[in-house]
Design a protein around this motif. Structure first.
Motif, PDB file in Angstrom:
ATOM      1  N   SER A 274       0.833  -1.212   0.000  1.00  0.00           N
ATOM      2  CA  SER A 274       0.000   0.000   0.000  1.00  0.00           C
ATOM      3  C   SER A 274       0.864   1.257   0.000  1.00  0.00           C
ATOM      4  CB  SER A 274      -0.927  -0.002   1.222  1.00  0.00           C
ATOM      5  OG  SER A 274      -1.853  -1.070   1.149  1.00  0.00           O
ATOM      6  N   ARG A 275       1.958   1.240   0.767  1.00  0.00           N
ATOM      7  CA  ARG A 275       2.845   2.412   0.797  1.00  0.00           C
ATOM      8  C   ARG A 275       3.499   2.639  -0.567  1.00  0.00           C
ATOM      9  NH1 ARG A 275       4.300   0.335   5.934  1.00  0.00           N
ATOM     10  NH2 ARG A 275       6.275  -0.477   5.122  1.00  0.00           N
ATOM     11  N   ILE A 276       3.935   1.552  -1.194  1.00  0.00           N
ATOM     12  CA  ILE A 276       4.547   1.684  -2.522  1.00  0.00           C
ATOM     13  C   ILE A 276       3.517   2.188  -3.525  1.00  0.00           C
ATOM     14  CG2 ILE A 276       5.603   0.401  -4.424  1.00  0.00           C
ATOM     15  CD1 ILE A 276       6.889  -1.422  -2.340  1.00  0.00           C
ATOM     16  N   LYS A 277       2.313   1.676  -3.429  1.00  0.00           N
ATOM     17  CA  LYS A 277       1.220   2.121  -4.309  1.00  0.00           C
ATOM     18  C   LYS A 277       1.008   3.630  -4.173  1.00  0.00           C
ATOM     19  CE  LYS A 277      -3.854   1.899  -4.228  1.00  0.00           C
ATOM     20  NZ  LYS A 277      -4.167   2.073  -5.657  1.00  0.00           N
ATOM     21  N   GLU A 278       0.937   4.121  -2.938  1.00  0.00           N
ATOM     22  CA  GLU A 278       0.724   5.555  -2.709  1.00  0.00           C
ATOM     23  C   GLU A 278       1.870   6.380  -3.288  1.00  0.00           C
ATOM     24  OE1 GLU A 278       0.264   5.989   1.471  1.00  0.00           O
ATOM     25  OE2 GLU A 278      -1.651   4.902   1.553  1.00  0.00           O
ATOM     26  N   LYS A 279       3.089   5.885  -3.117  1.00  0.00           N
ATOM     27  CA  LYS A 279       4.258   6.623  -3.606  1.00  0.00           C
ATOM     28  C   LYS A 279       4.255   6.697  -5.134  1.00  0.00           C
ATOM     29  CE  LYS A 279       8.359   8.504  -2.699  1.00  0.00           C
ATOM     30  NZ  LYS A 279       8.543   9.686  -1.835  1.00  0.00           N
ATOM     31  N   ILE A 280       3.955   5.582  -5.791  1.00  0.00           N
ATOM     32  CA  ILE A 280       3.956   5.566  -7.257  1.00  0.00           C
ATOM     33  C   ILE A 280       2.830   6.436  -7.801  1.00  0.00           C
ATOM     34  CG2 ILE A 280       3.580   4.097  -9.287  1.00  0.00           C
ATOM     35  CD1 ILE A 280       5.001   1.841  -7.756  1.00  0.00           C
TER      36      ILE A 280
END
Length: 358
Positions: A274-280
């Protein structure tokens, strides 16, 4: 050629088989890989080279294309060709060495004759002695010349063998590397996942996340293929910045990235995804790209404690990604027991048997 990567695994194989039949190409594993790569749309130059060969192209020409584009399945051909070149280089030493040994033998025989003559006739004429000495001097000069040639040949051979070793190492590296992003590729991911299950007594819990990046097609339509490739590189760099040293990132397909993290629970893995998704999804728009929507990320997660082996783990993450894409695009989903059971209908028999017994 059609976009093979968008089809289901079975449909993609069928499409590749149809193209092989149409072009009258032998259905060998490396030819399947070659045609699949051409159909994927990721390498238009490769596709153009294959089409330029026409119907029933010689296998040697197909292999040259695969080796030139460093396809993983053609790595053995690259290594075999390099070994053959190395063998030829070593064989080229045979003549200089043979010439040097011949002159050395001749010099030895001449010296023995000279010494025998001195023993038999120690008061031989000075002119005869001078003639023998000049002959010996010429042979010594020839021997020195031959040995210098051998030394040069040995040095050149050593340099060539070093270059061959470097070439083999580079071929192996390229076979495990995605040329666009510089990340490990699907083959490298398979190797990494296999290592997770290699030693039962030392096995660490691992979570596999497959993150599909949406919006790249819009970028390509609005600003062209180079812009979409730049977007992929930005995503790859974003993921590099967010992972730990022991984590493993790979580009698993055209728009899918894989992340393997260790010693985490399923809940931890979902949080990381989820954190990677938000960053991308927060990445700024590329300059000159207007009209294309923001990038989106959809993810499938699987944990090694629920898998029997590497292929099973990958299949679980893939089926989770497939289902969340269909039901909730932009979501993150962990593989459930029900989804794992669905592998019976969609994946190969050896995966089916293991997942059914899990």
């Amino acid at each position: 050629m059609d976009d093979a990567r968008k089809a289901s695994p079975h449909a993609a194989v069928v499409k590749v088989g149809q193209v092989l039949a149409q072009l009258k190409i032998a259905p060998s594993p490396r030819n399947y890989e070659l045609i699949f790569e051409a159909m994927s749309g990721e390498n238009p130059d490769l596709a153009a080279e294959i089409l330029a060969l026409g119907h029933q192209p010689p296998q040697a020409h197909l292999d040259e294309i695969g080796m030139r584009h460093k396809l993983p399945g053609h790595l053995s051909l690259v290594i075999d060709a390099t070994r053959a070149q190395a063998a030829q280089t070593i064989q080229a030493l045979d003549q200089p060495l043979s010439d040097s040994l011949t002159v050395r033998d001749q010099l030895g025989q001449q010296l023995h004759r000279f010494l025998d003559r001195l023993d038999r006739d120690p008061v031989a004429g000075m002119s005869e002695f001078a003639d023998e000495a000049r002959a010996l001097r010429r042979m010594v000069a020839q021997l020195r010349d031959k040995e210098e040639r051998v030394a040069r040949a040995l040095d050149e051979t050593a340099q060539a063998l070093d270059a061959f070793n470097t070439g083999i190492a580079e071929a192996r590296r390229m076979a495990l590397r995605d040329s666009l992003t510089g990340l490990p590729n699907r083959m490298a991911l398979s190797v990494k996942l296999a290592s997770v299950f290699a030693h039962d007594d030392q096995r660490r819990t691992a979570a596999l996340m497959l993150l599909s990046v949406g919006g790249l097609r819009d970028v390509a339509l609005q600003a062209g293929r180079p812009a979409a490739e730049q977007a992929l590189r930005l995503v790859a760099n974003c993921m590099r910045e967010m992972v730990k040293r022991d984590d493993f990132i790979a580009r698993n397909a055209t728009d899918v990235f894989a992340l393997v993290v260790f010693n985490v629970t399923e809940s931890n893995a979902l949080s990381i995804a989820s954190r990677i998704k938000e960053k991308i999804e927060a990445l700024p728009a590329l300059p000159g790209v207007s009209g294309a929507g923001p990038l989106t990320v959809t993810g499938g997660v699987a944990v090694s404690t629920h898998a029997q082996h590497a292929t099973h783990l990958l299949a679980q993450a893939e089926v989770a990604l497939k289902n969340v894409r269909a039901d909730t695009p932009g979501g993150i989903l962990a593989c459930t027991p029900a989804l794992s059971a669905s592998l019976i209908r969609t994946y190969a028999a050896h995966v089916v048997r293991n997942s059914a017994s899990a």
